[in-house]
Design an enzyme around this catalytic site. Sequence first.
Site, PDB file in Angstrom:
ATOM      1  N   ASP A 364       0.855  -1.194   0.000  1.00 44.01           N
ATOM      2  CA  ASP A 364       0.000   0.000   0.000  1.00 44.01           C
ATOM      3  C   ASP A 364       0.891   1.245   0.000  1.00 44.01           C
ATOM      4  O   ASP A 364       2.087   1.185  -0.353  1.00 44.01           O
ATOM      5  CB  ASP A 364      -0.952  -0.065   1.209  1.00 44.01           C
ATOM      6  N   ASP A 365       0.344   2.346   0.391  1.00 48.36           N
ATOM      7  CA  ASP A 365       1.010   3.652   0.386  1.00 48.36           C
ATOM      8  C   ASP A 365       2.404   3.595   1.028  1.00 48.36           C
ATOM      9  O   ASP A 365       2.588   2.933   2.055  1.00 48.36           O
ATOM     10  CB  ASP A 365       0.108   4.597   1.201  1.00 48.36           C
ATOM     11  N   ARG A 441      -5.498  16.416   3.186  1.00 49.78           N
ATOM     12  CA  ARG A 441      -4.439  15.438   3.467  1.00 49.78           C
ATOM     13  C   ARG A 441      -3.101  15.906   2.857  1.00 49.78           C
ATOM     14  O   ARG A 441      -2.391  15.134   2.237  1.00 49.78           O
ATOM     15  CB  ARG A 441      -4.822  14.070   2.916  1.00 49.78           C
ATOM     16  N   LYS A 474      -4.077  -0.907  -6.728  1.00 48.26           N
ATOM     17  CA  LYS A 474      -5.106  -0.209  -5.942  1.00 48.26           C
ATOM     18  C   LYS A 474      -4.982   1.270  -6.283  1.00 48.26           C
ATOM     19  O   LYS A 474      -3.930   1.874  -6.076  1.00 48.26           O
ATOM     20  CB  LYS A 474      -4.861  -0.443  -4.450  1.00 48.26           C
ATOM     21  N   TRP A 475      -6.042   1.839  -6.854  1.00 46.83           N
ATOM     22  CA  TRP A 475      -6.026   3.202  -7.406  1.00 46.83           C
ATOM     23  C   TRP A 475      -6.815   4.108  -6.464  1.00 46.83           C
ATOM     24  O   TRP A 475      -8.046   4.032  -6.430  1.00 46.83           O
ATOM     25  CB  TRP A 475      -6.650   3.171  -8.803  1.00 46.83           C
ATOM     26  N   ASP A 476      -6.117   4.947  -5.732  1.00 44.87           N
ATOM     27  CA  ASP A 476      -6.760   5.709  -4.652  1.00 44.87           C
ATOM     28  C   ASP A 476      -7.023   7.162  -5.064  1.00 44.87           C
ATOM     29  O   ASP A 476      -6.444   7.667  -6.047  1.00 44.87           O
ATOM     30  CB  ASP A 476      -5.850   5.669  -3.414  1.00 44.87           C
ATOM     31  N   ASN A 478      -7.754  10.517  -2.536  1.00 46.85           N
ATOM     32  CA  ASN A 478      -7.964  10.781  -1.114  1.00 46.85           C
ATOM     33  C   ASN A 478      -8.376  12.195  -0.717  1.00 46.85           C
ATOM     34  O   ASN A 478      -8.066  12.627   0.393  1.00 46.85           O
ATOM     35  CB  ASN A 478      -6.712  10.371  -0.340  1.00 46.85           C
ATOM     36  N   CYS A 524     -10.410   2.938  -5.185  1.00 43.60           N
ATOM     37  CA  CYS A 524     -10.494   3.299  -3.773  1.00 43.60           C
ATOM     38  C   CYS A 524     -10.564   4.811  -3.699  1.00 43.60           C
ATOM     39  O   CYS A 524      -9.983   5.504  -4.529  1.00 43.60           O
ATOM     40  CB  CYS A 524      -9.239   2.783  -3.056  1.00 43.60           C
ATOM     41  N   ASP A 546     -12.900   2.610   4.443  1.00 46.39           N
ATOM     42  CA  ASP A 546     -11.720   2.591   5.305  1.00 46.39           C
ATOM     43  C   ASP A 546     -12.069   2.080   6.692  1.00 46.39           C
ATOM     44  O   ASP A 546     -11.191   1.895   7.519  1.00 46.39           O
ATOM     45  CB  ASP A 546     -11.104   3.993   5.411  1.00 46.39           C
TER      46      ASP A 546
HETATM   47  C1  GLA Z   1      -6.702   5.610   1.788  1.00 45.41           C
HETATM   48  C2  GLA Z   1      -7.142   4.197   1.557  1.00 45.41           C
HETATM   49  C3  GLA Z   1      -6.460   3.269   2.534  1.00 45.41           C
HETATM   50  C4  GLA Z   1      -4.973   3.395   2.357  1.00 45.41           C
HETATM   51  C5  GLA Z   1      -4.557   4.836   2.555  1.00 45.41           C
HETATM   52  C6  GLA Z   1      -3.088   5.031   2.237  1.00 45.41           C
HETATM   53  O1  GLA Z   1      -7.176   6.116   2.976  1.00 45.41           O
HETATM   54  O2  GLA Z   1      -8.522   4.083   1.650  1.00 45.41           O
HETATM   55  O3  GLA Z   1      -6.864   1.941   2.320  1.00 45.41           O
HETATM   56  O4  GLA Z   1      -4.609   2.940   1.089  1.00 45.41           O
HETATM   57  O5  GLA Z   1      -5.290   5.705   1.724  1.00 45.41           O
HETATM   58  O6  GLA Z   1      -2.683   6.327   2.387  1.00 45.41           O
END
Ligand code: GLA
Length: 726
Positions: A364-365, A441, A474-476, A478, A524, A546
Amino acid sequence: MAVIYDPQTKQYSLHTANTSYIFQEREGFLVHLYWGRRTEGDCAYMFREQGRAAFSPRMERCEGFILDDIPLEYPCWGRADMRTPALEITNPDGSVIIDPRVAGHRVIKGKPGIKGLPAVYAENGSECETLEITLRDEVSDITVKLYYCVFAERDIITRYASVTNGNSEPVFIDRAASASVDFDRINYDVISNFGTHCRERNIERAPLKHGAFVMSSRRGASSHVHNPFLILTSPRADETSGDAFGFVLVYSGSFTAEIAANQFDTARAVIGLNPDSFRWKLLPGETFTTPECVLSYSGEGLDRLSNNFSSLFRERLCRGRYRDIRRPVLLNSWEACYFGFDADRLMQIGDSCADLGIELMVIDDGWFGKRDNDRCSLGDWFVNEKKLPGGIKRISDHLASRGVKLGIWFEPEMISPDSELYAKHPDWCLHYVNRPRSEGRYQLILDLTRQDVCDYIYDSVAKILREGGIDYVKWDFNRNMSEAGSPSLPADRQREVDFRYYLGLYSVLERLNRDFPDVLFESCSGGGGRFDAGMLYYMPQVWTSDDSDAIERLKIQYGTSLVYPMSAMSAHVSASPNHQTGHVTPFDTRFTVALTGSFGYELDPTQLSEEDREKVRSTAAFYKRYGDLFARGDYHRLRDPHTENCSAWCFVSKDRSLCVAGYVLTHVRLYGNNERIALRGLDPEATYRETSTGARYRGDQLMNFGLHAPTTLEYHSILWVLEREE
Ligand code: GLA
């Protein structure tokens, strides 16, 4: 034939297996007659002109319609209909009027694509017929085309519209809805959804009242707050009985879904782009096409409605090699270690995945730029060699040697002010010149109305994917949009930014889908902030929320299941106590809840007790065994966690030979009722064997009486597997 036109009565009848949708041309207007259970006959008598003038003018020297009291197919603003319109246009002379009349129609076999936009598709010419109706406003030389795509076997009609400017000067489209339906009464319940980050798609139900009920987003995303779907039911409709009318918009940006009860006790539903953040300059000769709206009617309550939508979205909106198969069991690193990982830690986690039967590990991130927290580096899509010496490839090779695939997180639409990309291109984000840029963020949103920005996004993601060894992305996304201007567009096109942004995003996603057909993309947006039918066209699954707490997820997944397939809901077993809520929940319950979606784990497998490792092993094996059922079976909601002290559901295979049912007790009521869960969708005559106890039941017993469920231990659950005996 799904589409029938009767030239005598000028009626258009759209028939599906169980439903009919009928309208008629009268004086050049398209007048809505009927939407409900299937009927074959002439419906012209259903039109009733009641002469309810009440300050609403009549058309054409007081001899024509009181337009304000007529059920219309695609109401246009400017004449005497005072209700919310579907179309509003400002002409070159400043007049705000559009009055198109029927000029012709044709029926097309199959379903045309919608250029640049996600849309439901037909696999062959016989599963869909499309009615295209042309309307023309002679004065302003504007042509409006209405599209009705009829999937007869699925009880589905999709709608969208296009507007073409035949004038020699530009016009402005101020509003262009995807669909509008007029109902001749108001005694309906509205089922609406609401939420926020970590609490998406909770459900409320209330009788429709006079005035407008609006769910909308002006956030530059479909959003956590309201999801672009609307359901209307008859007052006593429940899961298995009553009328249910549903609308789902295939779009990911700002939208509006309105149902208004008007002065004459008629109701109008209008759904489409949000006119508050939209104004489109249409040059001479150009055509504007709206996103698509999917409509379905069920005369047998919500269960049927949900299955109509979810099977359509699963089979004719989602695409790619993962469309029809169960998804890999994955482990996501986010709640396992957040930003605190390096290559060794990831490889240890990967080794555990191999040992436990987990098929894919997601980084992930935190793997790129200099990102150790959320304050920097979005846009710098190159590997942080300090953390991951040897790059992603070294990790994917290591995992591959253990039989585990690799996935990776991106947030490609964003830019951190603290990034190399921003230092180079401070003008690449959405902003207005000379105005401050609000950060969410610590990040800004890239300006996807620009081709060079779209190319940069494509290139940076494609470069990492081409290095190989990545099977999942996983393409976010935020944050939501603010100060959403694009200095690259002229002043009179600034209100086009929201829609142009999504045209840009969809074009990038289309290219990535085309060039990386074997990669599984998961959408996402801080969980389910963009869980919509638009994104499902490019990515067959979405991180649902989340909030990974099993008890909270019951409501979120229940609400989402009203129109979206369970296979689109990514759901993971997370640690206990849960990181968001602190709930302590048994492993089996966390599994029972996550099982219904695209399944995985959101915990550090290297920190588990031996007992929990064994549980991970057995639950991963269970999902692999029954995953096809969850990917393709019918889903039935049996208990509503919003209003009851438990939640229950079952999946049944299309041939009714297999059923997996789950129950979770969310609140103990001491000395309460004997709880029993009546299943749905089984073969009443067949005998089913419950695999863990060996007990045998007839299908009718399971459906009419049900199975006893535990009532004493809060947060405990039970999972039944029922196999039909041949
Ligand atoms: C979002 C996603 C989480 C995670 C974080 C990473 O909040 O929903 O699942 O990937 O970013 O910064």
